[in-house]
Design a protein around this motif. Structure first.
Motif, PDB file in Angstrom:
ATOM      1  N   MET A   1       6.153  20.388  -4.999  1.00 51.42           N
ATOM      2  CA  MET A   1       5.478  19.256  -5.185  1.00 51.42           C
ATOM      3  C   MET A   1       6.435  18.081  -5.168  1.00 51.42           C
ATOM      4  O   MET A   1       6.296  16.898  -4.740  1.00 51.42           O
ATOM      5  N   SER A   2       7.994  18.210  -5.797  1.00 49.30           N
ATOM      6  CA  SER A   2       8.841  17.345  -5.623  1.00 49.30           C
ATOM      7  C   SER A   2       9.264  17.087  -4.062  1.00 49.30           C
ATOM      8  O   SER A   2       9.857  16.078  -3.828  1.00 49.30           O
ATOM      9  N   ASP A   3       9.248  18.025  -3.349  1.00 50.74           N
ATOM     10  CA  ASP A   3       9.260  17.587  -1.702  1.00 50.74           C
ATOM     11  C   ASP A   3       8.566  16.468  -1.323  1.00 50.74           C
ATOM     12  O   ASP A   3       8.990  15.610  -0.579  1.00 50.74           O
ATOM     13  N   ILE A   4       7.368  16.619  -1.584  1.00 52.57           N
ATOM     14  CA  ILE A   4       6.216  15.539  -1.371  1.00 52.57           C
ATOM     15  C   ILE A   4       6.871  14.060  -1.717  1.00 52.57           C
ATOM     16  O   ILE A   4       6.747  13.192  -1.108  1.00 52.57           O
ATOM     17  N   LEU A   5       6.993  14.242  -2.942  1.00 52.85           N
ATOM     18  CA  LEU A   5       7.545  12.830  -3.719  1.00 52.85           C
ATOM     19  C   LEU A   5       8.883  12.401  -3.268  1.00 52.85           C
ATOM     20  O   LEU A   5       8.872  11.092  -3.215  1.00 52.85           O
ATOM     21  N   SER A   6       9.653  13.219  -2.714  1.00 56.50           N
ATOM     22  CA  SER A   6      10.844  12.823  -2.305  1.00 56.50           C
ATOM     23  C   SER A   6      10.983  12.048  -1.003  1.00 56.50           C
ATOM     24  O   SER A   6      11.924  11.363  -0.717  1.00 56.50           O
ATOM     25  N   ASP A   7      10.000  12.145  -0.094  1.00 55.35           N
ATOM     26  CA  ASP A   7       9.948  11.600   1.154  1.00 55.35           C
ATOM     27  C   ASP A   7       9.417  10.008   0.855  1.00 55.35           C
ATOM     28  O   ASP A   7       8.599   9.755   0.310  1.00 55.35           O
ATOM     29  N   SER A   8      10.193   9.165   1.407  1.00 56.61           N
ATOM     30  CA  SER A   8      10.208   7.928   1.182  1.00 56.61           C
ATOM     31  C   SER A   8       9.171   7.030   2.121  1.00 56.61           C
ATOM     32  O   SER A   8       9.058   5.951   1.900  1.00 56.61           O
ATOM     33  N   ARG A   9       9.028   7.886   3.070  1.00 61.18           N
ATOM     34  CA  ARG A   9       7.882   7.081   4.250  1.00 61.18           C
ATOM     35  C   ARG A   9       6.340   7.325   3.497  1.00 61.18           C
ATOM     36  O   ARG A   9       6.153   8.486   2.984  1.00 61.18           O
ATOM     37  N   PRO A  10       5.723   6.371   3.612  1.00 58.58           N
ATOM     38  CA  PRO A  10       4.399   6.446   3.091  1.00 58.58           C
ATOM     39  C   PRO A  10       3.460   7.502   4.063  1.00 58.58           C
ATOM     40  O   PRO A  10       3.769   7.437   5.525  1.00 58.58           O
ATOM     41  N   ARG A  11       2.652   8.313   3.603  1.00 61.01           N
ATOM     42  CA  ARG A  11       1.973   9.198   4.296  1.00 61.01           C
ATOM     43  C   ARG A  11       0.928   8.478   4.939  1.00 61.01           C
ATOM     44  O   ARG A  11       0.344   8.723   6.245  1.00 61.01           O
ATOM     45  N   TYR A  12       0.098   7.431   4.304  1.00 58.36           N
ATOM     46  CA  TYR A  12      -0.953   6.895   4.921  1.00 58.36           C
ATOM     47  C   TYR A  12      -0.642   5.401   5.049  1.00 58.36           C
ATOM     48  O   TYR A  12      -0.107   4.789   3.992  1.00 58.36           O
ATOM     49  N   LEU A  13      -1.008   4.664   6.143  1.00 59.94           N
ATOM     50  CA  LEU A  13      -0.942   3.325   6.336  1.00 59.94           C
ATOM     51  C   LEU A  13      -2.125   2.664   6.444  1.00 59.94           C
ATOM     52  O   LEU A  13      -3.324   3.113   7.042  1.00 59.94           O
ATOM     53  N   ASP A  14      -2.436   1.379   6.083  1.00 63.18           N
ATOM     54  CA  ASP A  14      -3.885   0.466   6.281  1.00 63.18           C
ATOM     55  C   ASP A  14      -3.670   0.132   7.555  1.00 63.18           C
ATOM     56  O   ASP A  14      -2.582   0.288   8.551  1.00 63.18           O
ATOM     57  N   ASN A  15      -4.655  -0.702   8.142  1.00 64.78           N
ATOM     58  CA  ASN A  15      -4.856  -1.316   9.331  1.00 64.78           C
ATOM     59  C   ASN A  15      -3.781  -2.037  10.007  1.00 64.78           C
ATOM     60  O   ASN A  15      -2.876  -1.841  10.890  1.00 64.78           O
ATOM     61  N   ASP A  16      -3.307  -2.964   9.011  1.00 66.22           N
ATOM     62  CA  ASP A  16      -2.254  -3.864   9.316  1.00 66.22           C
ATOM     63  C   ASP A  16      -0.774  -3.097   9.346  1.00 66.22           C
ATOM     64  O   ASP A  16      -0.068  -3.488  10.093  1.00 66.22           O
ATOM     65  N   GLU A  17      -0.594  -2.359   8.491  1.00 62.19           N
ATOM     66  CA  GLU A  17       0.530  -1.504   8.620  1.00 62.19           C
ATOM     67  C   GLU A  17       0.735  -0.687   9.792  1.00 62.19           C
ATOM     68  O   GLU A  17       1.592  -0.471  10.460  1.00 62.19           O
ATOM     69  N   ALA A  18      -0.508   0.094  10.095  1.00 62.10           N
ATOM     70  CA  ALA A  18      -0.469   0.735  11.197  1.00 62.10           C
ATOM     71  C   ALA A  18      -0.210   0.109  12.665  1.00 62.10           C
ATOM     72  O   ALA A  18       0.460   0.534  13.447  1.00 62.10           O
ATOM     73  N   ALA A  19      -0.898  -1.145  12.624  1.00 65.23           N
ATOM     74  CA  ALA A  19      -0.585  -2.019  13.866  1.00 65.23           C
ATOM     75  C   ALA A  19       0.827  -2.629  13.952  1.00 65.23           C
ATOM     76  O   ALA A  19       1.443  -2.518  14.991  1.00 65.23           O
ATOM     77  N   ALA A  20       1.493  -2.749  12.712  1.00 65.48           N
ATOM     78  CA  ALA A  20       2.673  -3.183  12.753  1.00 65.48           C
ATOM     79  C   ALA A  20       3.914  -2.099  13.191  1.00 65.48           C
ATOM     80  O   ALA A  20       4.617  -2.108  14.127  1.00 65.48           O
ATOM     81  N   PHE A  21       3.393  -0.691  12.985  1.00 65.71           N
ATOM     82  CA  PHE A  21       4.146   0.202  13.012  1.00 65.71           C
ATOM     83  C   PHE A  21       3.985   0.629  14.719  1.00 65.71           C
ATOM     84  O   PHE A  21       4.887   0.849  15.270  1.00 65.71           O
ATOM     85  N   LEU A  22       2.742   0.376  15.326  1.00 64.49           N
ATOM     86  CA  LEU A  22       2.511   0.586  16.695  1.00 64.49           C
ATOM     87  C   LEU A  22       2.869  -0.644  17.589  1.00 64.49           C
ATOM     88  O   LEU A  22       3.070  -0.667  18.933  1.00 64.49           O
ATOM     89  N   LYS A  23       3.221  -1.828  16.863  1.00 61.06           N
ATOM     90  CA  LYS A  23       3.518  -2.910  17.535  1.00 61.06           C
ATOM     91  C   LYS A  23       2.132  -3.565  18.272  1.00 61.06           C
ATOM     92  O   LYS A  23       2.579  -4.144  19.633  1.00 61.06           O
ATOM     93  N   LEU A  24       1.056  -3.418  17.688  1.00 60.31           N
ATOM     94  CA  LEU A  24      -0.035  -3.553  18.063  1.00 60.31           C
ATOM     95  C   LEU A  24      -0.618  -4.858  17.331  1.00 60.31           C
ATOM     96  O   LEU A  24      -0.199  -4.795  16.362  1.00 60.31           O
TER      97      LEU A  24
END
Length: 73
Positions: A1-24
């Motif tokens: 469980m601590s491995d999951i919490l140690s990852d600093s990247r978010p697992r899920y992105l909302d629409n705006d975050e996903a669009a920014a990630f893909l540059k769309l």
């Protein structure tokens, strides 16, 4: 469980975050959800989210070595 919490990247992105990630634009992702062809998404109630791994997979599936290959798809 601590491995999951140690990852600093978010697992899920909302629409705006996903669009920014893909540059769309966020609107592009909204249209793709209706028409199809966009990345896989999840709905939690009314909330739409994208898994980071799905966004990366969708983007990787659109890698081409020439413009003629991209047009054929």
């Amino acid at each position: 469980m601590s491995d999951i919490l140690s990852d600093s990247r978010p697992r899920y992105l909302d629409n705006d975050e996903a669009a920014a990630f893909l540059k769309l634009s966020p609107r592009t992702l909204e249209k793709q959800r209706v028409r199809g062809g966009g990345p896989v998404f999840r709905k939690f109630g009314r909330r739409v989210v994208y898994a980071l791994a799905d966004l990366e997979r969708w983007a990787d599936a659109r890698a081409y070595s020439s413009t003629s290959h991209a047009d054929a798809r």
